[in-house]
Design a protein around this motif. Sequence first.
Motif, mmCIF file in Angstrom:
data_model
loop_
_atom_site.group_PDB
_atom_site.id
_atom_site.type_symbol
_atom_site.label_atom_id
_atom_site.label_comp_id
_atom_site.label_asym_id
_atom_site.label_seq_id
_atom_site.Cartn_x
_atom_site.Cartn_y
_atom_site.Cartn_z
ATOM 1 N N HIS A 149 0.828 -1.194 0.000
ATOM 2 C CA HIS A 149 0.000 0.000 0.000
ATOM 3 C C HIS A 149 0.865 1.247 0.000
ATOM 4 C CE1 HIS A 149 1.040 -0.267 4.284
ATOM 5 N NE2 HIS A 149 0.800 1.023 4.335
ATOM 6 N N THR A 150 0.262 2.359 -0.410
ATOM 7 C CA THR A 150 0.906 3.667 -0.311
ATOM 8 C C THR A 150 -0.097 4.658 0.261
ATOM 9 O OG1 THR A 150 0.275 4.204 -2.587
ATOM 10 C CG2 THR A 150 2.469 3.268 -2.244
ATOM 11 N N ALA A 180 -1.975 7.936 0.226
ATOM 12 C CA ALA A 180 -2.302 8.882 -0.839
ATOM 13 C C ALA A 180 -2.755 10.232 -0.303
ATOM 14 C CB ALA A 180 -3.395 8.297 -1.734
ATOM 15 N N GLU A 218 -3.838 3.778 -0.924
ATOM 16 C CA GLU A 218 -4.004 3.084 -2.196
ATOM 17 C C GLU A 218 -3.507 1.652 -2.043
ATOM 18 O OE1 GLU A 218 -5.573 4.275 -4.685
ATOM 19 O OE2 GLU A 218 -5.690 6.386 -4.062
ATOM 20 N N TRP A 219 -4.409 0.719 -2.239
ATOM 21 C CA TRP A 219 -4.104 -0.699 -2.073
ATOM 22 C C TRP A 219 -3.499 -1.251 -3.364
ATOM 23 C CZ3 TRP A 219 -3.412 -4.493 1.186
ATOM 24 C CH2 TRP A 219 -3.579 -5.812 0.786
ATOM 25 N N GLN A 220 -2.377 -1.960 -3.258
ATOM 26 C CA GLN A 220 -1.677 -2.447 -4.431
ATOM 27 C C GLN A 220 -1.617 -3.968 -4.476
ATOM 28 O OE1 GLN A 220 2.100 -0.431 -4.139
ATOM 29 N NE2 GLN A 220 1.230 1.560 -4.702
ATOM 30 N N SER A 263 -13.080 1.426 -1.932
ATOM 31 C CA SER A 263 -13.272 0.884 -3.272
ATOM 32 C C SER A 263 -12.401 -0.365 -3.370
ATOM 33 C CB SER A 263 -12.881 1.904 -4.346
ATOM 34 O OG SER A 263 -11.485 2.176 -4.295
ATOM 35 N N HIS A 313 -9.554 -0.817 -4.578
ATOM 36 C CA HIS A 313 -8.121 -0.596 -4.365
ATOM 37 C C HIS A 313 -7.845 0.673 -3.559
ATOM 38 C CE1 HIS A 313 -6.929 -3.955 -6.866
ATOM 39 N NE2 HIS A 313 -7.854 -3.591 -7.726
ATOM 40 N N GLN A 314 -8.769 1.019 -2.698
ATOM 41 C CA GLN A 314 -8.551 2.169 -1.823
ATOM 42 C C GLN A 314 -9.259 1.931 -0.488
ATOM 43 O OE1 GLN A 314 -10.331 6.343 -2.317
ATOM 44 N NE2 GLN A 314 -8.275 6.646 -3.162
#
Length: 207
Positions: free
Chosen positions: A3-4, A6, A109-111, A163, A165-166
């Motif tokens: 993750h990062t 944001a 932000e999910w990666q 969402s 990826h978030q």
Amino acid sequence: MAHTIAGNPGNNITLVYTALPLGPVNRDTLRGVLGGEDIVAMDTPELLVMFSPTQQRVLQLGDRRVRAIDQGNRSPEQTALPFMATQAHKAVKSDALQAYGFNYDLIIEWQGPQSVNDFLRKRYLRDEQPLEEVLGGKLTAYVPRFQFERDGKRYDLLIEPKSAHQLAAHLNVHYEASKLPNQNKLRTAFLGEYEALTQLLARFLEG
């Protein structure tokens, strides 16, 4: 890394008093704390709110609380919240402090290869069937919340998928205290708790 970070959309520092009459509050000092000439104010017997659109800083006083809010999406390293909180505490002219707390809001932000909701459910909710039987329906989202104590402080952490990826994370760190640390010590604590939060989230979101 899964993750990062944001954004930090609404970090704040809240001070809680046993009593907080608004009459003696120095309004001019509060305007100086917000650091702008374009101050928008709402001043009633129960609630005092001052907002600087330029600086995106808010001071809200009422219900025995002072809230210093940064709406500028600044990181804890960039924010003026410790300055705002300590100066607002001086402006209220009260020695009735009961507690104070840090509130952090993070957008992450999910990666990962799967949706964040699927990850949370599979990693931390191993068997959904008994819960779905109680609910009488299919579970579509898992929003974990954790309350715990560490080093004499109370923590309340909420992690919510926004969402695929978030996700959003909110943490409150609560201190019982009759005195507020000075600005430098408050800033050190504010940054330290944020660093601990990011490390905790990294462990929690490990795939």
